[in-house]
Design a protein around this motif. Structure first.
Motif, PDB file in Angstrom:
ATOM      1  N   GLY A  57      15.217 -17.634  -9.035  1.00 28.35           N
ATOM      2  CA  GLY A  57      15.558 -17.824  -7.636  1.00 28.35           C
ATOM      3  C   GLY A  57      16.484 -19.000  -7.404  1.00 28.35           C
ATOM      4  O   GLY A  57      17.454 -18.895  -6.631  1.00 28.35           O
ATOM      5  N   ASN A  58      16.219 -20.133  -8.083  1.00 35.81           N
ATOM      6  CA  ASN A  58      17.080 -21.293  -7.852  1.00 35.81           C
ATOM      7  C   ASN A  58      18.484 -21.075  -8.401  1.00 35.81           C
ATOM      8  O   ASN A  58      19.470 -21.567  -7.842  1.00 35.81           O
ATOM      9  CB  ASN A  58      16.464 -22.578  -8.417  1.00 35.81           C
ATOM     10  N   GLN A  66      20.225 -18.805  -5.857  1.00 37.48           N
ATOM     11  CA  GLN A  66      20.567 -19.579  -4.670  1.00 37.48           C
ATOM     12  C   GLN A  66      21.772 -20.474  -4.931  1.00 37.48           C
ATOM     13  O   GLN A  66      22.674 -20.597  -4.086  1.00 37.48           O
ATOM     14  CB  GLN A  66      19.377 -20.430  -4.231  1.00 37.48           C
ATOM     15  N   LEU A 120      24.834 -18.391  -4.784  1.00 37.02           N
ATOM     16  CA  LEU A 120      25.164 -18.072  -3.399  1.00 37.02           C
ATOM     17  C   LEU A 120      25.840 -19.249  -2.705  1.00 37.02           C
ATOM     18  O   LEU A 120      26.794 -19.069  -1.941  1.00 37.02           O
ATOM     19  CB  LEU A 120      23.896 -17.690  -2.637  1.00 37.02           C
ATOM     20  N   GLU A 146      27.341 -13.645  -0.504  1.00 41.13           N
ATOM     21  CA  GLU A 146      26.520 -12.479  -0.791  1.00 41.13           C
ATOM     22  C   GLU A 146      27.376 -11.337  -1.336  1.00 41.13           C
ATOM     23  O   GLU A 146      26.973 -10.623  -2.255  1.00 41.13           O
ATOM     24  CB  GLU A 146      25.767 -12.028   0.466  1.00 41.13           C
ATOM     25  N   TRP A 172      11.031 -18.603  -9.371  1.00 42.92           N
ATOM     26  CA  TRP A 172      12.029 -19.485  -8.765  1.00 42.92           C
ATOM     27  C   TRP A 172      12.662 -20.407  -9.798  1.00 42.92           C
ATOM     28  O   TRP A 172      13.826 -20.755  -9.697  1.00 42.92           O
ATOM     29  CB  TRP A 172      11.398 -20.316  -7.651  1.00 42.92           C
ATOM     30  N   ARG A 211       9.152 -16.026  -3.193  1.00 43.84           N
ATOM     31  CA  ARG A 211      10.436 -16.560  -2.739  1.00 43.84           C
ATOM     32  C   ARG A 211      11.584 -15.875  -3.455  1.00 43.84           C
ATOM     33  O   ARG A 211      12.615 -15.549  -2.842  1.00 43.84           O
ATOM     34  CB  ARG A 211      10.491 -18.069  -2.997  1.00 43.84           C
ATOM     35  N   SER A 212      11.408 -15.644  -4.749  1.00 45.50           N
ATOM     36  CA  SER A 212      12.477 -15.007  -5.524  1.00 45.50           C
ATOM     37  C   SER A 212      12.691 -13.566  -5.086  1.00 45.50           C
ATOM     38  O   SER A 212      13.822 -13.106  -4.940  1.00 45.50           O
ATOM     39  CB  SER A 212      12.141 -15.060  -7.017  1.00 45.50           C
ATOM     40  N   LEU A 244      14.538 -13.406  -1.781  1.00 45.63           N
ATOM     41  CA  LEU A 244      15.956 -13.709  -1.892  1.00 45.63           C
ATOM     42  C   LEU A 244      16.726 -12.552  -2.506  1.00 45.63           C
ATOM     43  O   LEU A 244      17.801 -12.166  -2.018  1.00 45.63           O
ATOM     44  CB  LEU A 244      16.151 -14.976  -2.730  1.00 45.63           C
ATOM     45  N   GLN A 293      17.103  -9.716  -0.115  1.00 46.64           N
ATOM     46  CA  GLN A 293      18.056 -10.033   0.944  1.00 46.64           C
ATOM     47  C   GLN A 293      19.499  -9.896   0.461  1.00 46.64           C
ATOM     48  O   GLN A 293      20.348  -9.333   1.161  1.00 46.64           O
ATOM     49  CB  GLN A 293      17.830 -11.460   1.438  1.00 46.64           C
ATOM     50  N   VAL A 294      19.748 -10.376  -0.764  1.00 44.95           N
ATOM     51  CA  VAL A 294      21.129 -10.483  -1.241  1.00 44.95           C
ATOM     52  C   VAL A 294      21.620  -9.194  -1.904  1.00 44.95           C
ATOM     53  O   VAL A 294      22.740  -8.740  -1.662  1.00 44.95           O
ATOM     54  CB  VAL A 294      21.256 -11.674  -2.217  1.00 44.95           C
TER      55      VAL A 294
END
Length: 373
Positions: A219-220, A223, A226, A231, A248, A265-266, A269, A272-273
């Motif tokens: 996830g990090n 991010q 991004l 995106e 993450w 969280r991952s 994300l 979403q992306v």
């Protein structure tokens, strides 16, 4: 108590890591034939199966103390080791049966095997003569399979106190054992790299080869990508590929208090992306996850995506070609499964093309990532 258990697991893990600094690999140039047909793939497969089976049989003669010494461990879970051995024998028997279907085309390494007893008998007396066409391969192959077996038995010896890909905790977990013969799945961990990087090169290369793979992202890292692009750029990066999650950050999810938050969280994300590329799969860093996590994964509609063919491309002692050669040797042994590389490693730029070229005419298939697991 929790601290004591963690410290015990850390000590066991440290012993395991210390004993696995030199991963097994096999110089495929010692094998005198290229895999230019499905029948030649089977010849090489029968040879690797019999060699590994002999090493497995030999290991069963060791008592507990001798096995501890060989694995460089003070404590071993002998029940788990025995269970892993049984599963290996069952898979070897099934694989040899597949591999001998082409014996009418090439009889090399074809012996009478129709049940477990006959496989064990043939493994026990398997030898390659000094004047054989395959003599240069025989010694290095025995060494490879002895060391590879030790890797697997070491994981079993520590399981489940230290979880890994060697065992499953339930139906929500998958490691490739149930895939069809000659079918393999490419997976890549720990990405994406920052722009421009190996992930960009690799996804472009795979698209050109009309192959899809599953990329397990952090996830990090996603991010960070991004933050420096968009995106739309990330969607273009993973076009035609599948994206699962690895949490993450790259750390064990077996003792991390926030392991569920890391995964959630991952997933949020990625969905979403790259919603069109998302697959509901979690790849645990180091293969480590909690034994009681089935309820969480079931509630989230996630599967735990393990592997059974490890390139060991993170090992500094292996070159890219050695990593690819290791994978090919294990493909011949196990005949199907999930292959793991890391797109954060420069080695993928030469290891993956080497592997695809070496197997291009061998009759195997690459699983469509969207249909896997």
């Amino acid at each position: 108590m929790r601290i004591a258990l963690f410290f015990c697991a850390w000590l066991l893990g440290s012993g395991a890591v210390a004993a696995t600094n030199e991963p097994a690999t096999l110089d495929r140039s010692t094998w005198p034939e290229q895999l230019l047909s499905p029948a030649l793939f089977d010849v090489a497969s029968r040879a690797e199966i019999l060699t590994f089976a002999r090493e497995l049989l030999t290991s069963e003669a060791l008592d507990d103390d001798a096995l501890k010494q060989r694995l460089n461990l003070k404590i071993i879970n002998i029940d788990e080791i025995d269970g892993v051995r049984r599963r290996m024998w069952l898979r070897l028997l099934a694989n040899y049966d597949f591999a001998q279907q082409s014996c009418d085309q090439d009889a090399s390494f074809c012996y009478y095997v129709d049940d477990m007893a006959s496989l064990r008998e043939q493994a026990g007396k398997f030898e390659v003569a000094d004047d054989s066409f395959y003599a240069a391969w025989a010694g290095p192959s025995r060494e490879f399979h002895r060391r590879y077996l030790d890797e697997q038995l070491r994981l079993a010896a520590l399981f489940p106190q230290i979880s890994s890909e060697i065992g499953l905790f339930g139906d929500q977990e998958f490691n490739g054992d149930e895939m069809n013969d000659r079918l393999f799945m490419l997976t890549f961990d720990s990405g994406p790299t920052q722009l421009p990087g190996n992930t960009d090169w690799l996804t472009d290369y795979l698209r050109k080869q009309s192959i899809s793979a599953t990329f397990f992202v952090l996830g990090n890292g996603l991010q960070g990508r991004l933050d420096k692009s968009s995106e739309a750029a990330v969607q273009a990066l993973y076009k035609g590929q599948c994206v699962g999650v690895q949490g993450w950050e790259y750390r064990s999810h077996s003792h991390w208090q926030d392991w569920q938050g890391s995964i959630l969280r991952s997933v949020a994300l990625v969905r979403q992306v790259v919603p069109q590329n998302y697959v509901p799969l979690f790849r645990p860093p180091y293969g480590q996850r909690r034994a009681d996590s089935a309820g969480f994964f079931g509630a989230q509609g996630l599967k735990v995506a393990l592997w059974d063919i490890d390139s060991r491309d993170l090992a500094a002692s292996l070159t890219a070609e050695q990593s690819a050669q290791r994978v090919l040797s294990l493909m011949l042994l196990w005949r199907h499964g999930v292959i793991v590389f890391h797109d954060t490693q420069d080695k993928v730029r030469s290891a993956v093309p080497w592997l695809l070229k070496a197997t291009a005419q061998s009759g195997l298939g690459w699983e469509d990532c969207a249909k896997a697991m």
